[in-house]
Design an enzyme around this catalytic site. Sequence first.
Site, PDB file in Angstrom:
ATOM      1  N   ASP A 515       0.807  -1.218   0.000  1.00 46.03           N
ATOM      2  CA  ASP A 515       0.000   0.000   0.000  1.00 46.03           C
ATOM      3  C   ASP A 515       0.843   1.271   0.000  1.00 46.03           C
ATOM      4  O   ASP A 515       0.342   2.341  -0.317  1.00 46.03           O
ATOM      5  CB  ASP A 515      -0.864   0.033   1.282  1.00 46.03           C
ATOM      6  CG  ASP A 515      -2.152  -0.741   1.097  1.00 46.03           C
ATOM      7  OD1 ASP A 515      -2.678  -0.741  -0.019  1.00 46.03           O
ATOM      8  OD2 ASP A 515      -2.613  -1.341   2.086  1.00 46.03           O
ATOM      9  N   GLY A 732      -3.597 -10.814   6.121  1.00 48.31           N
ATOM     10  CA  GLY A 732      -3.394 -11.808   5.066  1.00 48.31           C
ATOM     11  C   GLY A 732      -2.361 -12.857   5.446  1.00 48.31           C
ATOM     12  O   GLY A 732      -2.219 -13.881   4.770  1.00 48.31           O
TER      13      GLY A 732
HETATM   14  C1  GLC Z   1      -2.241  -4.432   4.742  1.00 53.54           C
HETATM   15  C2  GLC Z   1      -3.372  -4.347   3.744  1.00 53.54           C
HETATM   16  C3  GLC Z   1      -3.037  -5.128   2.492  1.00 53.54           C
HETATM   17  C4  GLC Z   1      -1.693  -4.728   1.964  1.00 53.54           C
HETATM   18  C5  GLC Z   1      -0.625  -4.838   3.029  1.00 53.54           C
HETATM   19  C6  GLC Z   1       0.717  -4.329   2.566  1.00 53.54           C
HETATM   20  O1  GLC Z   1      -2.117  -5.715   5.223  1.00 53.54           O
HETATM   21  O2  GLC Z   1      -4.560  -4.848   4.300  1.00 53.54           O
HETATM   22  O3  GLC Z   1      -4.013  -4.918   1.520  1.00 53.54           O
HETATM   23  O4  GLC Z   1      -1.391  -5.562   0.868  1.00 53.54           O
HETATM   24  O5  GLC Z   1      -1.014  -4.071   4.144  1.00 53.54           O
HETATM   25  O6  GLC Z   1       0.699  -2.964   2.322  1.00 53.54           O
END
Ligand code: GLC
Length: 831
Positions: A515, A732
């Site tokens: 992000d 995740g």
């Molecule tokens: C957070 C967000 C995910 C993103 C990750 C890395 O876990 O939920 O969408 O890929 O940060 O920035």
Amino acid sequence: MAPPRTEALMQYGYFDDAAREYVITRPDTPRSWSNYLGSRLYGGIITQGAGGYSFYKSGGTGRVLRFRFNGVPQDEPGRFVYLRDDADGDFWSASWQPVGKTLRGTVEAHADDATLDAAGNPTQASSVRHGLGYSIFNSSYRGIDSEATFFIPQGQAFEYWSVKVTNTTDAPRTVSLFSYAELSNEWNYRQDLENLQYSQYVVVCRMKDGMIHRLNSTRERTSELWFGMAGADVAGFDTDRDAFLGAYRTQSAPIAVERGACSGSETTGDNACSTIQARLELAPGETRQVIYMMGVGAPDASWEDADGVALRPGREIMAEFGTPEAVSRELEAIREEWREYLAPLQVATPDEQMNSMINVWHAYQTHMTFNWSRGVSLIEAGDRDGLGYRDTVQDMLAVIHAIPDAVRERLNMILTGQTEEGGAMPLVKPLTHNPGHEKTPTLEQYRSDDPLWLPITVANFVYETGDVEYLDQVLPYADHGEATVFEHLKQAIQFSLNHLGNNGLVQGLQADWNDCIQFGTTGESMFSTFLMANGMRVIAELADQTGRHDDAEWARHVLDGLEPVLENAWDGEWYIRGISSTGAKLGSDALDEGKIYLEPNVWAAISGTVPEARAVGAMDSVYERLSTEHGVALCAPAHTKEVPGVGLSLLVFPPGHKENGGIFCHANAWTIVAEGVLGRGDRAYEYYRAFLPAKYNDQAELHQVEPYVYSQFVHGPESPRFGQARNPWLTGTASWSYVGVTQYILGIRPELDGLRIDPCLPEGWGGFAITRRFRGMNLTINVVNVDGLATGVSSVTIEGIEVAPFDDGKRGALVPVEALADGDVLTVTMG
Ligand code: GLC
């Protein structure tokens, strides 16, 4: 209040795998250790201090109990039950907090009631059993034992706080019980917490027929929260928070509890609470059970909410469920429900901590991320209400084998969040999502990776279920038009192909998976490029196997064309992270900072789209440059300066934090997959162990968060907080590390034609056993590895008969689905 701790205890609890519980023996954990309650209809969070909150369908817009995020302490308010000795006025709480008496140790050691602290005060024994969908708090204080059980029954929109109180002394005792929670004034959590000029004046809370009712008028109708008590007479009540607590007091010493009597307050405006007092006369040895219940309902007649869910008046629910028998029955139903959710995959390996995680907590967490996405935790306050595109697609991966129908439903929904041009809406709001009518994002708003996760998840869904017809199902796009599922996948690739940069890499757009890295429309992301390449490989395989030869040709052809681009991205010892609009290469040795990044290198290996020597070289560089005892840093060295042409919002993070060189656990999970693909069992296992929460059970003061849950990240080597984990639960990490360990270390993976058995084990493992559901069949697989090999399968037998053919030229064995039957026991010999 918490007494100062003198001894450095590194362990606060243990895994009770037989009960599927984590038992907290010291509730003064370094940070709040949470658990989840309920379902997507009505859910809740509860910490080891009974802090937390409840919500109806959504933590953001269906808030039932108020919670002050990032408060002091971290987890208040919550669901509190105070106990008071009415003979002398001494009071404590069923959970150690909020009263916070001096702790005596574990409840198991509670017998000595005379135990006093240094100041001569009585001490409390307190422990917490976090189970799957419930938490039980045991306490022992001055001869009064209590057991408070909190849970939300299956399919119901109410919660139980069931409290058993026992007089363990040989004299009669009078004990008062007071319940307490702060009811939200507004369903919308932000309105409740921030728009005070409005929300403070809308709440109305009344006592009627022995129950508390919060009656707020909303635009649609008069909604109700109800709170009642069964098992004792109402000795008093308060519904006005400030009347209960008293001025300048905190929840550690409410005036009503201190006084031993409520004031019968009924609030109109300001803030509501749910206090009902019971006074128990306990004979020596006597146990009484008081059942507090609270939920969402209607004041009078039943009604249906906007989604057609029938809600009944609280008094009807109380009449039906307010008995000890109902509490036991419903708790048993929750346990059974979770036993069934987890049964589809259970393991017995030489690693006990791996077993505890896979069999109970890790699997549980994958269901929580599936249920709650990034919406509700102590960290996720409710602002991220809705389904982040990429997160949702990845969250599904780990639960397909367990809840295929729910996954299909979610997959259908998220596919309709894809736009006709192939990109994806960054956020899909399930409660209001309107396929075919959503606004098309601008190119600048798209994330380059979002739709590129679809091929992986859809392929896995088809492999797990065998339902190839799913690929022909027609689903609308978010904005306009419709297409089959297979075409949706191709369109995801097409979107990237339509938005390649000058160097032939995929444009990074608003962000790729990270992000914080914004390459925009003029910069290019190597991560998304590898994700696209991987998507094409997956689509080609899927197309081959389902007779879509033209599509397979197309995917292979485009992939071939990509070869020089991938090769150009080789920096000498690893792959670059991307190329900025001004031509700067992120993740290149040429830079002073951000020389190497984890993501492109793991995905080079996972995608199988680069020469093996390159994949091995890339992963060796990861090992040498990024790996630490607590996991792999996302990049090194961390950034302190701009990289020309790259929007690095990660610069807001100090070096070693989160995306700026932190140990981002989600991405760590890919190291397991990558090494599994390469067949290097020791490395895969070393990476797995490095950030395994259970490994930190006896280093809790370092790790700090729950040792039974994965976190989003661990502070990296460049941070003074190196080793401290943060943002537990909704990440995740849960799904990918589950995929990593079960499919790439233990190596049991679904394919269209059958089950691939391809272990990639650490040195010296003599084997392991796994029971796994595959297409409705429950299979037991015993892997025997007498030579302690990393990979290789020499035979598979089912009930003594050799399975043939299983050798299709790929590593491991493919057991054809036709050879399998429910209940089969497979013996797999490595060799
Ligand atoms: C957070 C967000 C995910 C993103 C990750 C890395 O876990 O939920 O969408 O890929 O940060 O920035």
